[in-house]
Motif scaffolding. Sequence first.
Motif, PDB file in Angstrom:
ATOM      1  N   MET A   1       0.842  -1.196   0.000  1.00  0.00           N
ATOM      2  CA  MET A   1       0.000   0.000   0.000  1.00  0.00           C
ATOM      3  C   MET A   1       0.877   1.246   0.000  1.00  0.00           C
ATOM      4  O   MET A   1       1.800   1.378   0.787  1.00  0.00           O
ATOM      5  N   THR A   2       0.635   2.197  -0.936  1.00  0.00           N
ATOM      6  CA  THR A   2       1.421   3.421  -1.045  1.00  0.00           C
ATOM      7  C   THR A   2       1.148   4.324   0.138  1.00  0.00           C
ATOM      8  O   THR A   2      -0.009   4.566   0.492  1.00  0.00           O
ATOM      9  N   LYS A   3       2.242   4.826   0.746  1.00  0.00           N
ATOM     10  CA  LYS A   3       2.057   5.706   1.894  1.00  0.00           C
ATOM     11  C   LYS A   3       1.695   7.108   1.443  1.00  0.00           C
ATOM     12  O   LYS A   3       1.766   7.454   0.270  1.00  0.00           O
ATOM     13  N   SER A   4       1.338   7.934   2.418  1.00  0.00           N
ATOM     14  CA  SER A   4       0.805   9.264   2.144  1.00  0.00           C
ATOM     15  C   SER A   4       1.881  10.219   1.637  1.00  0.00           C
ATOM     16  O   SER A   4       3.085  10.003   1.806  1.00  0.00           O
ATOM     17  N   THR A   5       1.390  11.308   1.012  1.00  0.00           N
ATOM     18  CA  THR A   5       2.260  12.395   0.568  1.00  0.00           C
ATOM     19  C   THR A   5       2.274  13.479   1.650  1.00  0.00           C
ATOM     20  O   THR A   5       1.211  13.972   2.054  1.00  0.00           O
ATOM     21  N   ILE A   6       3.487  13.844   2.099  1.00  0.00           N
ATOM     22  CA  ILE A   6       3.642  14.826   3.179  1.00  0.00           C
ATOM     23  C   ILE A   6       4.290  16.088   2.607  1.00  0.00           C
ATOM     24  O   ILE A   6       5.316  16.012   1.931  1.00  0.00           O
ATOM     25  N   LEU A   7       3.687  17.242   2.903  1.00  0.00           N
ATOM     26  CA  LEU A   7       4.290  18.527   2.524  1.00  0.00           C
ATOM     27  C   LEU A   7       4.916  19.145   3.773  1.00  0.00           C
ATOM     28  O   LEU A   7       4.238  19.375   4.773  1.00  0.00           O
ATOM     29  N   VAL A   8       6.239  19.408   3.702  1.00  0.00           N
ATOM     30  CA  VAL A   8       6.968  20.033   4.815  1.00  0.00           C
ATOM     31  C   VAL A   8       7.222  21.492   4.447  1.00  0.00           C
ATOM     32  O   VAL A   8       7.820  21.776   3.402  1.00  0.00           O
ATOM     33  N   VAL A   9       6.791  22.420   5.309  1.00  0.00           N
ATOM     34  CA  VAL A   9       6.924  23.860   5.035  1.00  0.00           C
ATOM     35  C   VAL A   9       7.781  24.487   6.145  1.00  0.00           C
ATOM     36  O   VAL A   9       7.390  24.494   7.310  1.00  0.00           O
ATOM     37  N   ASP A  10       8.956  25.006   5.758  1.00  0.00           N
ATOM     38  CA  ASP A  10       9.850  25.632   6.736  1.00  0.00           C
ATOM     39  C   ASP A  10      10.829  26.506   5.975  1.00  0.00           C
ATOM     40  O   ASP A  10      11.274  26.149   4.877  1.00  0.00           O
ATOM     41  N   ASP A  11      11.186  27.648   6.553  1.00  0.00           N
ATOM     42  CA  ASP A  11      12.126  28.542   5.874  1.00  0.00           C
ATOM     43  C   ASP A  11      13.566  28.212   6.208  1.00  0.00           C
ATOM     44  O   ASP A  11      14.486  28.825   5.665  1.00  0.00           O
ATOM     45  N   GLU A  12      13.790  27.223   7.106  1.00  0.00           N
ATOM     46  CA  GLU A  12      15.158  26.826   7.461  1.00  0.00           C
ATOM     47  C   GLU A  12      15.488  25.511   6.753  1.00  0.00           C
ATOM     48  O   GLU A  12      14.814  24.491   6.933  1.00  0.00           O
ATOM     49  N   THR A  13      16.562  25.546   5.950  1.00  0.00           N
ATOM     50  CA  THR A  13      16.942  24.402   5.127  1.00  0.00           C
ATOM     51  C   THR A  13      17.280  23.176   5.958  1.00  0.00           C
ATOM     52  O   THR A  13      16.959  22.049   5.581  1.00  0.00           O
ATOM     53  N   ILE A  14      17.950  23.375   7.105  1.00  0.00           N
ATOM     54  CA  ILE A  14      18.355  22.237   7.928  1.00  0.00           C
ATOM     55  C   ILE A  14      17.142  21.443   8.421  1.00  0.00           C
ATOM     56  O   ILE A  14      17.156  20.207   8.449  1.00  0.00           O
ATOM     57  N   ASN A  15      16.090  22.155   8.785  1.00  0.00           N
ATOM     58  CA  ASN A  15      14.871  21.458   9.220  1.00  0.00           C
ATOM     59  C   ASN A  15      14.224  20.682   8.071  1.00  0.00           C
ATOM     60  O   ASN A  15      13.740  19.562   8.243  1.00  0.00           O
ATOM     61  N   LEU A  16      14.231  21.296   6.878  1.00  0.00           N
ATOM     62  CA  LEU A  16      13.674  20.626   5.705  1.00  0.00           C
ATOM     63  C   LEU A  16      14.438  19.341   5.400  1.00  0.00           C
ATOM     64  O   LEU A  16      13.851  18.301   5.099  1.00  0.00           O
ATOM     65  N   ASP A  17      15.806  19.423   5.510  1.00  0.00           N
ATOM     66  CA  ASP A  17      16.625  18.238   5.199  1.00  0.00           C
ATOM     67  C   ASP A  17      16.357  17.109   6.177  1.00  0.00           C
ATOM     68  O   ASP A  17      16.210  15.940   5.780  1.00  0.00           O
ATOM     69  N   ILE A  18      16.290  17.442   7.477  1.00  0.00           N
ATOM     70  CA  ILE A  18      16.062  16.405   8.498  1.00  0.00           C
ATOM     71  C   ILE A  18      14.715  15.720   8.287  1.00  0.00           C
ATOM     72  O   ILE A  18      14.601  14.490   8.294  1.00  0.00           O
ATOM     73  N   LEU A  19      13.681  16.518   8.080  1.00  0.00           N
ATOM     74  CA  LEU A  19      12.337  15.953   7.928  1.00  0.00           C
ATOM     75  C   LEU A  19      12.198  15.208   6.602  1.00  0.00           C
ATOM     76  O   LEU A  19      11.549  14.159   6.533  1.00  0.00           O
ATOM     77  N   TYR A  20      12.807  15.713   5.542  1.00  0.00           N
ATOM     78  CA  TYR A  20      12.728  15.050   4.234  1.00  0.00           C
ATOM     79  C   TYR A  20      13.362  13.665   4.302  1.00  0.00           C
ATOM     80  O   TYR A  20      12.772  12.664   3.852  1.00  0.00           O
ATOM     81  N   ILE A  21      14.595  13.612   4.866  1.00  0.00           N
ATOM     82  CA  ILE A  21      15.307  12.324   4.936  1.00  0.00           C
ATOM     83  C   ILE A  21      14.585  11.350   5.872  1.00  0.00           C
ATOM     84  O   ILE A  21      14.379  10.178   5.552  1.00  0.00           O
ATOM     85  N   GLY A  22      14.208  11.833   7.044  1.00  0.00           N
ATOM     86  CA  GLY A  22      13.589  10.959   8.033  1.00  0.00           C
ATOM     87  C   GLY A  22      12.259  10.378   7.565  1.00  0.00           C
ATOM     88  O   GLY A  22      11.987   9.171   7.728  1.00  0.00           O
TER      89      GLY A  22
END
Length: 350
Positions: free
Chosen positions: A1-22
């Motif tokens: 079963m395909t998992k959901s699509t998550i949109l991460v919104v943040d102006d700090e790149t480091i937070n985006l990278d952590i959440l994207y990878i995790g």
Amino acid sequence: MTKSTILVVDDETINLDILYIGLSKVGYKVLVATSGENALKSVARIKPDLILLDIKMPGIDGYEVCRQMKNNSDTQDIPIIFVSVADDTVNKVKGFKLGAVDYITKPFQLDEIVARVQTHSTIHNLRRHLGEQNAQLEQEMSERKRVEKVSAEREHYFRSLIHNLHEDILVIDPDYRIVDVNNKVLNTTGLKREQVIGRYCFNVLHGYDTSCDKHGEHCMLHDVFKTGRPCSYQHIHLNAYGSKVYVDILLSPLKDKEGNVTHVIESIRDISDLMQVQDELRESEEKWRSLTENSPYHIMLLDMDYTILFINHTVPDLTIQMKISLVLSVLLVTSPTVSWQRKNWLAWSI
């Protein structure tokens, strides 16, 4: 079963990278936006299953993004989890009032983020699935109501037709019990509907306490239930006054999908007047034949081709019959007093 699509919104790149990878590691499809404006554009284009939304960003902040999404019928059901360094109660309450489903403070633990995303993503999918089921159910119920309405209208139409027929109509089950009748049956028997339904047909129609077979009569209903073939016959029934009437009966089987006879429709037509006319005609013919047989005159009955249909006993032999036939042929051709066109036969006496 395909998992959901998550949109991460943040102006700090480091937070985006952590959440994207995790989140990508545990199977989610992850999209990112670095501002509120980009987030709204992405939502309008993609419709993600869940949004992780930072509050304090340049331009449009997280609260405004949330407000605009909840005011839009196309995006108002998308769950939003706020992620912010603001840990005070006022900010959290404001977020929940705007429609957020959760609130996570920075710095965050990735495991906590993944766990909350899984929880709210599952809840959202269940709600969406339930909504689809409810919509389908409502459609099915609407269709069912429509079909029931059409069926009720058809039933009313056909029942009206049956009730207004001039023939008695009964529906009989395999135990010979009456399960339905039209109004004509009630008029014929002088009974009310509740006095007919559930009773044996031989009791209502014949006045018998037991089946017709036990009264020396062959039961045609039995044959129809056994063979599944319709039949017709004449019989004697009782009317509302207890008098016997001659009836013409048609038995038609009702079958289920497997072809088994479940009921028989009995259609009854009163032919007493017809039988009376036939009896009177028979008596008239017998009287006529008796008169002609006992007449002292030579009497013959001819058809349009001058063929002899009947002669009485006074005509001595075939030779005389032939001569008389020849004489009559001449008379019929030459005599203006004979109106042959008005009859198909002629009785002549000599």
